[in-house]
Design an enzyme around this catalytic site. Structure first.
Site, short mmCIF file in Angstrom:
data_model
loop_
_atom_site.label_atom_id
_atom_site.label_comp_id
_atom_site.label_asym_id
_atom_site.label_seq_id
_atom_site.Cartn_x
_atom_site.Cartn_y
_atom_site.Cartn_z
N GLU A 120 -9.60 1.39 3.58
CA GLU A 120 -9.05 0.98 2.27
C GLU A 120 -10.03 0.07 1.54
OE1 GLU A 120 -6.91 3.04 1.51
OE2 GLU A 120 -5.07 1.88 1.25
N THR A 168 -6.30 2.26 -7.68
CA THR A 168 -5.79 1.03 -7.08
C THR A 168 -6.68 -0.15 -7.51
OG1 THR A 168 -4.96 2.30 -5.24
CG2 THR A 168 -5.18 -0.06 -4.87
N1 LIG Z 1 -9.77 10.48 2.43
C1 LIG Z 1 -9.51 10.11 1.18
N2 LIG Z 1 -8.33 10.49 0.60
C2 LIG Z 1 -8.06 10.15 -0.68
N3 LIG Z 1 -8.87 9.44 -1.48
C3 LIG Z 1 -10.05 9.02 -0.95
C4 LIG Z 1 -10.40 9.33 0.40
N4 LIG Z 1 -11.61 8.78 0.64
C5 LIG Z 1 -12.00 8.16 -0.49
N5 LIG Z 1 -11.07 8.31 -1.46
C6 LIG Z 1 -11.16 7.75 -2.82
O1 LIG Z 1 -10.14 6.76 -2.95
C7 LIG Z 1 -9.69 6.71 -4.29
C8 LIG Z 1 -8.16 6.84 -4.28
O2 LIG Z 1 -7.64 5.75 -3.61
P1 LIG Z 1 -6.51 4.90 -4.29
O3 LIG Z 1 -6.89 4.57 -5.69
O4 LIG Z 1 -6.18 3.80 -3.33
O5 LIG Z 1 -5.34 5.98 -4.39
P2 LIG Z 1 -3.99 6.07 -3.62
O6 LIG Z 1 -3.09 5.20 -4.40
O7 LIG Z 1 -3.53 7.46 -3.73
O8 LIG Z 1 -4.28 5.64 -2.24
C9 LIG Z 1 -10.32 7.86 -5.03
O9 LIG Z 1 -11.41 7.34 -5.75
C10 LIG Z 1 -10.83 8.75 -3.91
O10 LIG Z 1 -11.98 9.48 -4.27
N1 LIG Z 2 -0.61 -3.39 -2.21
C1 LIG Z 2 -1.51 -2.45 -2.82
C2 LIG Z 2 -1.02 -1.05 -2.52
C3 LIG Z 2 -1.83 0.06 -3.14
O1 LIG Z 2 -1.20 1.27 -2.83
P1 LIG Z 2 -1.77 2.68 -3.33
O2 LIG Z 2 -0.86 3.69 -2.73
O3 LIG Z 2 -1.72 2.66 -4.81
O4 LIG Z 2 -3.17 2.78 -2.80
C4 LIG Z 2 -1.52 -2.69 -4.33
O5 LIG Z 2 -0.42 -2.76 -4.89
O6 LIG Z 2 -2.59 -2.85 -4.89
#
Ligand SMILES: Nc1ncnc2c1ncn2[C@@H]1O[C@H](COP(=O)(O)OP(=O)(O)O)[C@@H](O)[C@H]1O
Ligand SMILES: N[C@@H](CCOP(=O)(O)O)C(=O)O
Length: 291
Positions: A120, A168
């Site tokens: 993350e 995020t």
């Molecule tokens: N295995 C993965 N699965 C999904 N997103 C990924 C992965 N590895 C890297 N990423 C990157 O993470 C970002 C999405 O994460 P995030 O914004 O936290 O979304 P979510 O809320 O769906 O977790 C995108 O930029 C994506 O390219």
């Molecule tokens: N606590 C984090 C959780 C982010 O969750 P995601 O599913 O959007 O990756 C935040 O609120 O920033």
């Protein structure tokens, strides 16, 4: 080859910013792993065109590094990235559970949480545990720097994912730096209600505890139609509505018999704003499973 199914998750639940999370019965990522000399990653499925296969940029690469467990890793995405449904965390959770098994590392599920959270950190700049904890352990989780508390709760949920992208990282930048004491008092009350509701499998108490006046209003501005969708879901019987994770998914808790109506009402409300969306009628579910 080892196959792991790791569920999507909904973090925060309003009053538990960066602490609460639930595993969703559906959707999920399916990850296949086999030992190799170096880490290689292939990604297929929902939103795969936006996900890097470079191990330095994909969440599973950081997990493989942390476990010193090189592998050929195939990820079949069940949930698109930047959804607010823990898409990046589901892959990291699956990799942590799968590589731990493949290399016989002997970590417990709880010990795997900070390892998966390293993934993350790669995408959001912050190793927050609130998505990887429920994806690994299932149920409702309370993740703090002292460890994870887990409860096998059963609450029906509707997760409505609009065709809007909220990363995020961007959503973390709008979180207020301070809160008033009255907001703190309200948040403590709501978080305690929600936790009790999870223990009792009580959708009414869980829904009431999802209310939040600190982080959610700031982030709602990033989701076109959020207020209309929230009001429509409440009118259709939702016991509580908030932003799932960092958004844009909007999540509602409800009684089983109201779930279908709430799902179609939320879709209609986004559609009236000209926003396409898809909806998951789901519930709190199990953590990552090895097949
Ligand atoms: N295995 C993965 N699965 C999904 N997103 C990924 C992965 N590895 C890297 N990423 C990157 O993470 C970002 C999405 O994460 P995030 O914004 O936290 O979304 P979510 O809320 O769906 O977790 C995108 O930029 C994506 O390219
Ligand atoms: N606590 C984090 C959780 C982010 O969750 P995601 O599913 O959007 O990756 C935040 O609120 O920033």
């Amino acid at each position: 080859m080892l196959t792991v199914r790791a569920p999507a998750t909904s973090a925060n639940l309003g009053s538990g910013f960066d602490v609460f999370g639930v595993a969703l019965e559906r959707p999920a990522d399916v990850v296949r792993l086999e030992k190799a000399d170096r880490v290689t990653i292939e990604v297929t499925g929902a939103g795969s065109q936006y996900i890097p296969e470079d191990p330095d940029k994909n969440t599973v690469g950081a997990v493989a590094d942390a476990l010193d467990a090189p592998a050929r890793i195939q990820i079949d995405k069940g949930v698109r990235p930047a959804s607010g449904l823990g898409s990046s965390a589901a892959s990291a959770a699956a990799a942590a559970v799968g590589l731990n098994e493949l290399y016989d590392r002997g970590y417990s599920r709880e010990e795997l949480v900070p390892i998966a959270a390293k993934g993350e950190a790669v995408v959001s700049g912050d190793a927050h545990d609130d998505n990887v904890a429920p994806s690994i352990m299932g149920g409702f989780t309370i993740a703090t720097d002292k460890g994870v508390t887990q409860v096998d709760a059963d609450i029906p949920l509707v997760a409505c994912l609009p065709d809007i992208v909220v990363s995020t990282r961007d959503a973390r930048n709008v979180v207020p730096e301070t809160a008033r004491v009255d907001q703190m008092v309200e948040t403590v009350g709501n978080a305690a209600s929600l936790t009790t509701g999870m223990h009792r499998d009580d959708p009414e108490l869980v829904g009431r505890g999802m209310h939040d006046t600190v982080v959610t209003p700031a982030r709602a501005k990033l989701i076109d139609g959020y207020e209309q969708v929230r009001e429509a879901a409440i009118a259709a019987g939702a016991t509580g509505v908030t932003i799932s994770g960092a958004g844009p998914t909007v999540i509602a808790a409800c009684a089983e018999e109201d779930r279908r109506k709430i799902a179609s009402t939320m879709l209609d409300a986004f559609s009236e704003r000209g926003v396409d969306a898809r909806v998951y009628q789901t519930r709190i579910g199990r953590g990552a499973e090895i097949f």
